[in-house]
Motif scaffolding. Structure first.
Motif, mmCIF file in Angstrom:
data_model
loop_
_atom_site.group_PDB
_atom_site.id
_atom_site.type_symbol
_atom_site.label_atom_id
_atom_site.label_comp_id
_atom_site.label_asym_id
_atom_site.label_seq_id
_atom_site.Cartn_x
_atom_site.Cartn_y
_atom_site.Cartn_z
ATOM 1 N N CYS B 48 0.831 -1.195 0.000
ATOM 2 C CA CYS B 48 0.000 0.000 0.000
ATOM 3 C C CYS B 48 0.870 1.250 0.000
ATOM 4 O O CYS B 48 1.647 1.456 0.944
ATOM 5 N N PRO B 49 0.724 2.118 -1.009
ATOM 6 C CA PRO B 49 1.530 3.338 -1.060
ATOM 7 C C PRO B 49 1.105 4.344 0.011
ATOM 8 O O PRO B 49 1.831 5.298 0.297
ATOM 9 N N GLY B 50 -0.068 4.129 0.621
ATOM 10 C CA GLY B 50 -0.560 5.066 1.636
ATOM 11 C C GLY B 50 -0.033 4.762 3.018
ATOM 12 O O GLY B 50 0.508 5.621 3.709
ATOM 13 N N CYS B 51 -0.163 3.484 3.453
ATOM 14 C CA CYS B 51 0.206 3.161 4.829
ATOM 15 C C CYS B 51 1.355 2.155 4.876
ATOM 16 O O CYS B 51 1.739 1.716 5.958
ATOM 17 N N ALA B 52 1.872 1.814 3.722
ATOM 18 C CA ALA B 52 3.054 0.952 3.615
ATOM 19 C C ALA B 52 2.834 -0.470 4.103
ATOM 20 O O ALA B 52 3.785 -1.215 4.306
ATOM 21 N N ARG B 64 -7.696 0.159 4.921
ATOM 22 C CA ARG B 64 -7.581 1.288 5.864
ATOM 23 C C ARG B 64 -7.534 2.629 5.154
ATOM 24 O O ARG B 64 -8.257 3.539 5.480
ATOM 25 N N CYS B 65 -6.608 2.752 4.145
ATOM 26 C CA CYS B 65 -6.484 4.079 3.513
ATOM 27 C C CYS B 65 -7.024 4.101 2.091
ATOM 28 O O CYS B 65 -6.948 5.115 1.421
ATOM 29 N N HIS B 66 -7.601 2.990 1.671
ATOM 30 C CA HIS B 66 -8.381 2.942 0.434
ATOM 31 C C HIS B 66 -7.586 3.285 -0.823
ATOM 32 O O HIS B 66 -8.147 3.691 -1.818
ATOM 33 N N LYS B 68 -5.156 2.239 -4.058
ATOM 34 C CA LYS B 68 -4.940 1.043 -4.890
ATOM 35 C C LYS B 68 -3.608 0.418 -4.506
ATOM 36 O O LYS B 68 -2.600 1.113 -4.358
ATOM 37 N N MET B 69 -3.613 -0.884 -4.317
ATOM 38 C CA MET B 69 -2.373 -1.556 -3.902
ATOM 39 C C MET B 69 -1.710 -2.168 -5.131
ATOM 40 O O MET B 69 -1.714 -3.378 -5.316
ATOM 41 N N ASP B 70 -1.177 -1.304 -5.983
ATOM 42 C CA ASP B 70 -0.597 -1.790 -7.238
ATOM 43 C C ASP B 70 0.785 -2.398 -7.054
ATOM 44 O O ASP B 70 1.216 -3.225 -7.848
ATOM 45 N N GLY B 71 1.500 -1.962 -6.016
ATOM 46 C CA GLY B 71 2.858 -2.466 -5.798
ATOM 47 C C GLY B 71 2.847 -3.917 -5.330
ATOM 48 O O GLY B 71 1.879 -4.393 -4.746
ATOM 49 N N ARG B 72 3.944 -4.639 -5.626
ATOM 50 C CA ARG B 72 4.059 -6.032 -5.174
ATOM 51 C C ARG B 72 5.332 -6.174 -4.359
ATOM 52 O O ARG B 72 6.330 -5.490 -4.601
ATOM 53 N N LYS B 73 5.282 -7.094 -3.425
ATOM 54 C CA LYS B 73 6.467 -7.347 -2.631
ATOM 55 C C LYS B 73 6.496 -8.833 -2.304
ATOM 56 O O LYS B 73 5.453 -9.413 -1.967
ATOM 57 N N GLY B 123 8.003 -9.565 6.865
ATOM 58 C CA GLY B 123 7.882 -8.615 5.763
ATOM 59 C C GLY B 123 6.439 -8.333 5.385
ATOM 60 O O GLY B 123 6.176 -7.482 4.542
ATOM 61 N N SER B 124 5.496 -9.046 6.014
ATOM 62 C CA SER B 124 4.079 -8.787 5.728
ATOM 63 C C SER B 124 3.404 -8.152 6.946
ATOM 64 O O SER B 124 3.941 -8.193 8.052
ATOM 65 N N ASP B 125 2.247 -7.565 6.722
ATOM 66 C CA ASP B 125 1.484 -6.944 7.811
ATOM 67 C C ASP B 125 0.117 -7.573 7.954
ATOM 68 O O ASP B 125 -0.799 -6.964 8.497
ATOM 69 N N SER B 126 -0.044 -8.765 7.405
ATOM 70 C CA SER B 126 -1.363 -9.401 7.466
ATOM 71 C C SER B 126 -1.251 -10.793 8.071
ATOM 72 O O SER B 126 -0.167 -11.366 8.152
ATOM 73 N N ASN B 127 -2.397 -11.319 8.469
ATOM 74 C CA ASN B 127 -2.465 -12.711 8.913
ATOM 75 C C ASN B 127 -2.746 -13.594 7.720
ATOM 76 O O ASN B 127 -3.582 -13.258 6.886
ATOM 77 N N THR B 128 -2.096 -14.714 7.611
ATOM 78 C CA THR B 128 -2.446 -15.704 6.611
ATOM 79 C C THR B 128 -2.952 -16.923 7.370
ATOM 80 O O THR B 128 -2.333 -17.388 8.326
ATOM 81 N N ASP B 129 -4.102 -17.388 6.918
ATOM 82 C CA ASP B 129 -4.799 -18.481 7.583
ATOM 83 C C ASP B 129 -4.265 -19.799 7.030
ATOM 84 O O ASP B 129 -4.368 -20.067 5.840
#
Lengths: 156, 167, 415
Positions: B48-52, B64-66, B68-73, B123-129
């Motif tokens: 996310c370019p807004g909240c990283a 959260r900041c709506h 577009k999440m065009d970047g990939r990592k 390196g991620s900020d999310s949960n993966t199930d």
């Protein structure tokens, strides 16, 4: 993603969710009574409006309708509208052609105010007219199921 | 004394079906990208370019900041357990997976304990199930370090990640 | 902004149970509506409009409002159907407020329901399939295997994200599984004092619940809510009608509903979930802050007298109570230990038994509003809290587990 749609069609497979809707006491009595080749209605104690099949609350005057308000109807009635159906849903969101058209009629039964929508048989399309006198044609063997009413047919 | 009972008469039922598979669902191509990465043991997230934040698997929009999440990592296949739950031993006839018995069709051993987990890959900020493999239920804890158990033959499919195991 | 004062002047419910197959859905919903009208001492004719709702898909009827309208006395009147998932009932109740506060109508009935037993599958399975199936098909197309699904089924058996929420809450608050036993026992005990509730177990103790098997740790069978059939309705009126019709109206003082990022197991298109703690429930916190401000409540810990929290699972009563500002972060389970959340306690939580004892999903969040109204009107009978209730808090939770409704009802319309 240039030149390529970002949206894909999701492949699905049949996934039936089954239901079994309880009909309630009034409708149950209607269905069971069909076994004896009788059609029941319910006359609203508040305004006299007669429903077929019977129901427990009047949509006209909001009065509660009870078991005692159930009345027996003759099974005869009048065609008040009709249509010729040439296609039917195929169950997969499409329509299929019917081998021969089905006449669906709106029938107002004698002494009732509400209308039943049922197939009408035994009448040529050119003879169909609003006001036609019709009656219930019963299935050969009646067992207390909605399907006991086969269709409506002209009187005589 | 136990539960009070409420007995009522049953009226006739009218049966019907609703085929939920008849809908024409549409999806995004994001999973296509994700599984293409899995074939090379790469976990792809969107940036996310807004909240990283980096979300794995990728999403179109930041919740959260709506933006577009065009970047990939690409994130690490090592991570930390942020949450876990533990099944009782799964015996034949105890559980259904798509209407099938997982013991009968060999997905789990009779009496096996299954430990579903949330993993935050480095390196991620999310949960993966996913599911924790090769671990004793007694040892599992929040904060436990784990790594992906890759399928023997990578096919570019979600099944390439079999689960995670303790490092 | 000019808003009219609005109050609940009548409440009606059906008895809730697993199988209300003695009636059809129209008859069931109508039972609640006419009970509410009787309680408010008004006739169906006096009602201007109806706000209705249930969960889409659950009862297998696509447009139930069109089928049941006549049975509710709504024929020829405006009918608005609202469906917001688990919060449906909360949104329906708030919808009743909106149409009256706006001046559009003077008196409306808001009614919500669910009839799980019309589905052939156990519990809420059919309804939940409606919610998650599109995403599942999508993932299946990318090779989600049966092996992957074992974990999902294990979690699904313990109600999906709720079991994770419980674990998160245990980890950050220090509460234990025994506290979930205590909440569940309290819910069943309280429900036994509420004649409309479903899982009624007079005198149920935490030990009774602790004897039940683990579904998926940390949930036991005794922790899980039932799938109930039932309906609940409120009559909502503007100030002059409310004062004329009710001795003690239950006034809407503040309300809000906020959402947050999706925090189910996977988000739309099977993407990752950015909320790393699904028990964080920012939507609930935002709703509470907004509703308290509207109600003029500065310190909910002392100003709220009773709360009806949406708690299908016992852990939720605890962390939502904290999100709603009724207890400090991570302390609700301590208050539970000392009996503060009992009917006669300092901060009674779910004196009706709550959703943990009765879950007719579409109706559940409406019941919270209805129960708060009963407490303010003094009509909660056996489960009436003994203290004077000035402000009561009704909460609803649902959406893709990120959406909350919060409604503050009071004994005066004042802010």
């Amino acid at each position: 993603m240039e030149g390529k749609s970002e949206i894909v069609e999701v492949k699905t497979f049949p996934f039936p969710a089954g239901f079994n809707w309880a009909v309630g006491p009034m409708m149950e009595r209607f269905i069971r009574t069909l076994a004896g080749r009788k059609v029941l209605g319910a006359r609203c104690p508040g305004c006299g409006y007669t429903y077929v099949p019977p129901r427990s609350r009047c949509g006209q005057c909001q009065a509660a309708i009870a078991e005692k308000d159930v009345v027996e109807l003759s099974g005869k009635g009048t065609l008040i509208s009709y249509t010729n159906a040439h296609v039917a849903p195929d169950g997969n969101g499409n329509l299929k052609d019917l081998e021969k058209p089905i006449v669906v009629g709106a029938v107002k039964l004698e002494d009732a105010d509400s209308v039943l929508f049922m197939p009408v048989e035994g009448v040529k399309p050119q003879d169909l007219k609003i006001g036609l006198a019709v009656k219930v044609r019963w299935r050969e063997e009646t067992k207390g199921a909605v399907a006991d009413i086969c269709c409506f047919e002209p009187v005589g | 004394m136990g539960y009070l009972k409420d007995e009522r008469p049953t009226t006739i039922g009218v049966e019907g079906g609703w085929n939920l598979g008849a809908y024409h669902y549409k999806g995004s191509r994001l999973l296509e990208e994700y599984v293409a990465g899995l074939k090379h043991k790469k976990l792809t997230g969107s940036f996310c370019p807004g909240c990283a934040r980096v979300i794995v698997p990728p999403r179109n929009l930041c919740g959260r900041c709506h933006r577009k999440m065009d970047g990939r990592k690409t994130v690490s296949d090592r991570g930390t357990i942020t949450c876990f739950v533990v099944s009782p031993p799964i015996y034949k006839g105890k559980l259904k997976v798509l209407g099938m018995d997982p013991v009968e069709i060999g997905l789990v051993k009779d009496g096996q304990v299954v430990i579903p987990v949330f993993v935050k890959f480095d390196g991620s900020d999310s949960n993966t199930d996913t599911v924790l493999l090769n671990a004793d239920p007694k040892d599992v804890h929040i904060g436990m370090r784990v790594k992906v158990v890759w399928a023997k033959e990578l096919q570019g499919s979600l099944a390439d990640v079999e689960g995670v195991e303790p490092i | 902004m000019k808003r009219r004062n609005v109050a609940v002047i009548g409440c009606g419910q059906t008895k809730h149970s697993s199988r209300r197959r003695d009636v059809n859905v129209a008859e069931m919903v109508s039972e609640a509506v006419y009970n509410a009208l009787e309680d408010a001492q008004v006739s169906a004719r006096e009602v201007d409009a109806f706000v209705v709702g249930n969960m889409p898909g659950f009862g297998g009827v696509a447009q139930p409002e069109q089928w049941i309208a006549e049975s509710l006395g709504a024929a020829g009147k405006p009918v608005l159907r609202i469906a917001t998932g688990g919060t449906t009932g909360g949104s329906v109740g708030q919808g009743g407020y909106y149409v009256v506060a706006s001046g559009l109508h003077d008196m409306v009935v808001a009614v919500a329901w669910e009839k799980h037993s019309d589905s052939k599958e156990a519990g809420a399975t059919t309804g939940l399939l409606h919610v998650g199936l599109g995403n599942f098909f999508h993932a299946a197309g990318y090779g989600l295997s049966l092996k992957n699904l074992v974990a999902t089924s294990v979690v699904g058996a313990a109600a999906g994200v709720a079991v994770y929420q419980a674990m998160f809450y245990m980890h950050r608050s220090g509460c234990g599984i025994e506290h979930f036993d205590m909440v569940a026992a309290k819910a069943r005990r309280n429900a036994a004092k509420n004649k409309y509730a479903h899982l009624q177990w007079p005198g149920c103790t935490a030990e009774d619940i602790a004897k039940t098997d683990i579904v998926t740790y940390p949930f036991r069978y005794g922790h899980i809510c039932p799938a109930s059939d039932g309906a609940s309705a409120i009559v909502v009126a503007e100030e002059s009608l409310a004062r004329k019709k009710a001795k003690q109206p239950a006034w809407f003082k503040g309300l809000a509903s906020y959402t947050d990022e999706e925090n189910q197991l996977q988000s739309e298109n099977f993407g990752g979930v950015g909320v790393t703690d699904p028990s964080e429930q920012r939507g609930c916190w935002l709703s509470a802050v907004k509703a308290y401000r509207m109600a003029g409540i500065v310190d909910p810990k002392t100003e709220i007298d009773v709360a009806e929290i949406y708690q299908p699972f016992p852990s939720q009563e605890l962390f939502f109570a904290e999100r709603l500002g009724l207890f400090d972060e991570g302390t609700a389970w301590m208050a539970l230990e000392t009996g503060e959340t009992e009917i006669e306690g300092r901060m009674p939580l779910d004196p009706s038994g709550g959703v943990n004892a009765t879950n007719a999903i579409g109706s559940s969040a409406m019941q919270r509003i209805l129960e708060c109204a009963l407490q303010i009107m003094g009509k909660a009978e056996e489960h009436q809290v003994p203290k004077k209730v000035r402000n009561a808090l009704a909460h609803g939770w649902g959406g893709v587990t990120n959406y909350s409704t919060v409604t503050v009802l009071g004994d005066t319309p004042g802010r």
